[in-house]
Scaffold this motif. Sequence first.
Motif, PDB file in Angstrom:
ATOM      1  N   PHE A 120       2.182 -31.409 -23.401  1.00 10.57           N
ATOM      2  CA  PHE A 120       2.958 -32.597 -23.077  1.00 10.57           C
ATOM      3  C   PHE A 120       3.186 -33.372 -24.372  1.00 10.57           C
ATOM      4  CE2 PHE A 120       0.937 -31.644 -19.027  1.00 10.57           C
ATOM      5  CZ  PHE A 120       1.994 -31.784 -18.139  1.00 10.57           C
ATOM      6  N   ILE A 121       4.438 -33.710 -24.628  1.00 10.46           N
ATOM      7  CA  ILE A 121       4.809 -34.418 -25.853  1.00 10.46           C
ATOM      8  C   ILE A 121       5.380 -35.772 -25.444  1.00 10.46           C
ATOM      9  CG2 ILE A 121       6.184 -34.316 -27.952  1.00 10.46           C
ATOM     10  CD1 ILE A 121       6.283 -31.248 -27.543  1.00 10.46           C
ATOM     11  N   ILE A 122       4.815 -36.836 -25.994  1.00  8.28           N
ATOM     12  CA  ILE A 122       5.108 -38.189 -25.523  1.00  8.28           C
ATOM     13  C   ILE A 122       5.640 -39.062 -26.648  1.00  8.28           C
ATOM     14  CG2 ILE A 122       4.174 -40.197 -24.311  1.00  8.28           C
ATOM     15  CD1 ILE A 122       1.572 -38.415 -23.957  1.00  8.28           C
ATOM     16  N   ASP A 123       6.714 -39.767 -26.352  1.00  8.21           N
ATOM     17  CA  ASP A 123       7.122 -40.914 -27.175  1.00  8.21           C
ATOM     18  C   ASP A 123       6.976 -42.126 -26.263  1.00  8.21           C
ATOM     19  OD1 ASP A 123       8.206 -42.821 -28.819  1.00  8.21           O
ATOM     20  OD2 ASP A 123       9.883 -41.571 -29.467  1.00  8.21           O
ATOM     21  N   PRO A 124       5.920 -42.921 -26.432  1.00  7.20           N
ATOM     22  CA  PRO A 124       5.616 -43.983 -25.468  1.00  7.20           C
ATOM     23  C   PRO A 124       6.649 -45.096 -25.429  1.00  7.20           C
ATOM     24  CG  PRO A 124       4.197 -44.167 -27.377  1.00  7.20           C
ATOM     25  CD  PRO A 124       4.936 -42.865 -27.521  1.00  7.20           C
ATOM     26  N   VAL A 125       7.200 -45.448 -26.593  1.00  7.46           N
ATOM     27  CA  VAL A 125       8.322 -46.396 -26.657  1.00  7.46           C
ATOM     28  C   VAL A 125       9.294 -45.851 -27.700  1.00  7.46           C
ATOM     29  CG1 VAL A 125       9.112 -48.751 -27.056  1.00  7.46           C
ATOM     30  CG2 VAL A 125       6.845 -48.359 -26.062  1.00  7.46           C
ATOM     31  N   ASP A 126      10.293 -45.146 -27.247  1.00  5.55           N
ATOM     32  CA  ASP A 126      11.327 -44.658 -28.161  1.00  5.55           C
ATOM     33  C   ASP A 126      12.362 -45.768 -28.333  1.00  5.55           C
ATOM     34  OD1 ASP A 126      12.679 -42.363 -29.592  1.00  5.55           O
ATOM     35  OD2 ASP A 126      14.251 -43.029 -28.220  1.00  5.55           O
ATOM     36  N   GLY A 127      12.741 -46.019 -29.579  1.00  7.97           N
ATOM     37  CA  GLY A 127      13.576 -47.178 -29.855  1.00  7.97           C
ATOM     38  C   GLY A 127      12.720 -48.393 -30.133  1.00  7.97           C
ATOM     39  N   THR A 128      11.605 -48.181 -30.858  1.00 10.77           N
ATOM     40  CA  THR A 128      10.659 -49.272 -31.101  1.00 10.77           C
ATOM     41  C   THR A 128      11.296 -50.418 -31.879  1.00 10.77           C
ATOM     42  OG1 THR A 128       8.796 -47.737 -31.044  1.00 10.77           O
ATOM     43  CG2 THR A 128       8.406 -49.862 -32.065  1.00 10.77           C
ATOM     44  N   TRP A 129      12.181 -50.096 -32.824  1.00  4.14           N
ATOM     45  CA  TRP A 129      12.840 -51.175 -33.572  1.00  4.14           C
ATOM     46  C   TRP A 129      13.604 -52.081 -32.611  1.00  4.14           C
ATOM     47  CZ3 TRP A 129      17.411 -53.535 -34.525  1.00  4.14           C
ATOM     48  CH2 TRP A 129      17.513 -54.332 -35.670  1.00  4.14           C
ATOM     49  N   ALA A 185      18.781 -35.721 -37.761  1.00  3.09           N
ATOM     50  CA  ALA A 185      18.384 -35.671 -39.167  1.00  3.09           C
ATOM     51  C   ALA A 185      16.969 -35.135 -39.310  1.00  3.09           C
ATOM     52  CB  ALA A 185      18.471 -37.067 -39.789  1.00  3.09           C
ATOM     53  N   THR A 186      16.152 -35.353 -38.291  1.00  2.51           N
ATOM     54  CA  THR A 186      14.769 -34.888 -38.278  1.00  2.51           C
ATOM     55  C   THR A 186      14.521 -34.138 -36.971  1.00  2.51           C
ATOM     56  OG1 THR A 186      13.977 -36.925 -37.251  1.00  2.51           O
ATOM     57  CG2 THR A 186      14.048 -36.872 -39.667  1.00  2.51           C
ATOM     58  N   LEU A 187      13.353 -33.510 -36.883  1.00  3.72           N
ATOM     59  CA  LEU A 187      13.029 -32.728 -35.687  1.00  3.72           C
ATOM     60  C   LEU A 187      11.724 -33.178 -35.037  1.00  3.72           C
ATOM     61  CD1 LEU A 187      13.931 -28.954 -36.243  1.00  3.72           C
ATOM     62  CD2 LEU A 187      15.077 -30.635 -34.798  1.00  3.72           C
ATOM     63  N   HIS A 188      11.429 -34.456 -35.075  1.00  2.00           N
ATOM     64  CA  HIS A 188      10.221 -34.925 -34.408  1.00  2.00           C
ATOM     65  C   HIS A 188      10.285 -34.529 -32.929  1.00  2.00           C
ATOM     66  CE1 HIS A 188       9.349 -37.020 -38.027  1.00  2.00           C
ATOM     67  NE2 HIS A 188      10.236 -37.972 -37.863  1.00  2.00           N
ATOM     68  N   PRO A 189       9.336 -33.759 -32.439  1.00  2.00           N
ATOM     69  CA  PRO A 189       9.468 -33.228 -31.073  1.00  2.00           C
ATOM     70  C   PRO A 189       9.461 -34.303 -29.995  1.00  2.00           C
ATOM     71  CG  PRO A 189       7.279 -32.771 -31.954  1.00  2.00           C
ATOM     72  CD  PRO A 189       8.110 -33.274 -33.093  1.00  2.00           C
ATOM     73  N   TRP A 190       8.790 -35.421 -30.241  1.00  5.74           N
ATOM     74  CA  TRP A 190       8.785 -36.488 -29.238  1.00  5.74           C
ATOM     75  C   TRP A 190      10.165 -37.123 -29.081  1.00  5.74           C
ATOM     76  CZ3 TRP A 190       5.389 -36.355 -33.419  1.00  5.74           C
ATOM     77  CH2 TRP A 190       5.810 -37.049 -34.567  1.00  5.74           C
ATOM     78  N   ASP A 191      11.021 -36.994 -30.084  1.00  5.83           N
ATOM     79  CA  ASP A 191      12.383 -37.525 -29.992  1.00  5.83           C
ATOM     80  C   ASP A 191      13.330 -36.562 -29.282  1.00  5.83           C
ATOM     81  OD1 ASP A 191      11.954 -39.952 -31.324  1.00  5.83           O
ATOM     82  OD2 ASP A 191      12.285 -39.048 -33.292  1.00  5.83           O
ATOM     83  N   HIS A 192      13.114 -35.248 -29.433  1.00  6.45           N
ATOM     84  CA  HIS A 192      14.169 -34.293 -29.087  1.00  6.45           C
ATOM     85  C   HIS A 192      13.844 -33.269 -28.004  1.00  6.45           C
ATOM     86  CE1 HIS A 192      16.115 -36.049 -32.505  1.00  6.45           C
ATOM     87  NE2 HIS A 192      15.183 -35.629 -33.328  1.00  6.45           N
ATOM     88  N   ALA A 193      12.583 -32.971 -27.739  1.00  2.00           N
ATOM     89  CA  ALA A 193      12.268 -31.869 -26.821  1.00  2.00           C
ATOM     90  C   ALA A 193      12.796 -32.121 -25.420  1.00  2.00           C
ATOM     91  CB  ALA A 193      10.758 -31.617 -26.796  1.00  2.00           C
ATOM     92  N   ALA A 194      12.572 -33.318 -24.884  1.00  2.00           N
ATOM     93  CA  ALA A 194      13.046 -33.617 -23.521  1.00  2.00           C
ATOM     94  C   ALA A 194      14.568 -33.687 -23.483  1.00  2.00           C
ATOM     95  CB  ALA A 194      12.445 -34.935 -23.035  1.00  2.00           C
TER      96      ALA A 194
END
Length: 287
Positions: free
Chosen positions: A102-111, A228-237
């Motif tokens: 399980f790959i989690i981005d708890p708050v995507d768009g933190t800025w 531009a990057t491949l951070h899995p928490w940003d892109h896998a879902a």
Amino acid sequence: MTDNLPAAPKPALTTAQQQHVLNIIRRAAKAEIMPRFRSLASSDIASKSRPDDLVTAADTAAETMITRALQTAFPSALVVGEEAVAADPTLLTKIAEAPLAFIIDPVDGTWNFAHELAVFGVILAATQFGRPVFGLIYDPVADDWAIADSDSSARLERATGTSRTLHAAIGKPVEKLAGYIPLNLFAHHLRPKVAAALPSFARSHTLRCSAHEYRMIAQGHTDFLLTATLHPWDHAAGALICARAGAHVEMLEGGEYSAGRHEGHLLVAPDKATWNRLQKIFSFLLE
């Protein structure tokens, strides 16, 4: 006669398990994210890799709650959160070998979240040996979610009980395309070439939030996306949800996306023909 046919593979997560994961995400958003939205103190916000790469108390608290709940429900699964990786980067190396992660981005768009903009979300993907098999992108403000697995069409579901199938946009000429291109996230030496390509399109911009960018692609409101990057928490879902909405999802150099990949660029387009046209424009990234 069908006795000798192999049994159909079981989905990575049953319908009940998917619902449980959704409930975990919604509870975490209600308990740890939304009470902090537009209520953060300056001490609740910190920078990570650069001044505009932020982490807040909501990120860490939500990830802790989600991680604990997933580890209880799926004790044999690998759980990889964005903030956990910041503390232990070796977690990334385990995704490609994990039977279930399980790959989690708890708050995507933190800025956006930290600056009181309601354009943020929670992203969760389940992967098998790096391959996304379940994707969930939750909007805590609207209390709705884009969801898909490897066996079903992408859907937008609401807390009211309504659901609709998602469809990516139709292909069109390059000059009529609108897309998301995060210019500032490319390496400095690449930015002039990326910037020179932008006038080719009807519109190009970024929401500073992968969650909503992928949702917009899956809903057919925006045509394409280049990472531009491949951070899995940003892109896998999002890669899975867009593919199940009918988009063409492929690495710029060719090949399927995997959450186990950490280099390269993912290109999402309405169809293969449009993808090919975009790939020619951005082929300099492969040099």
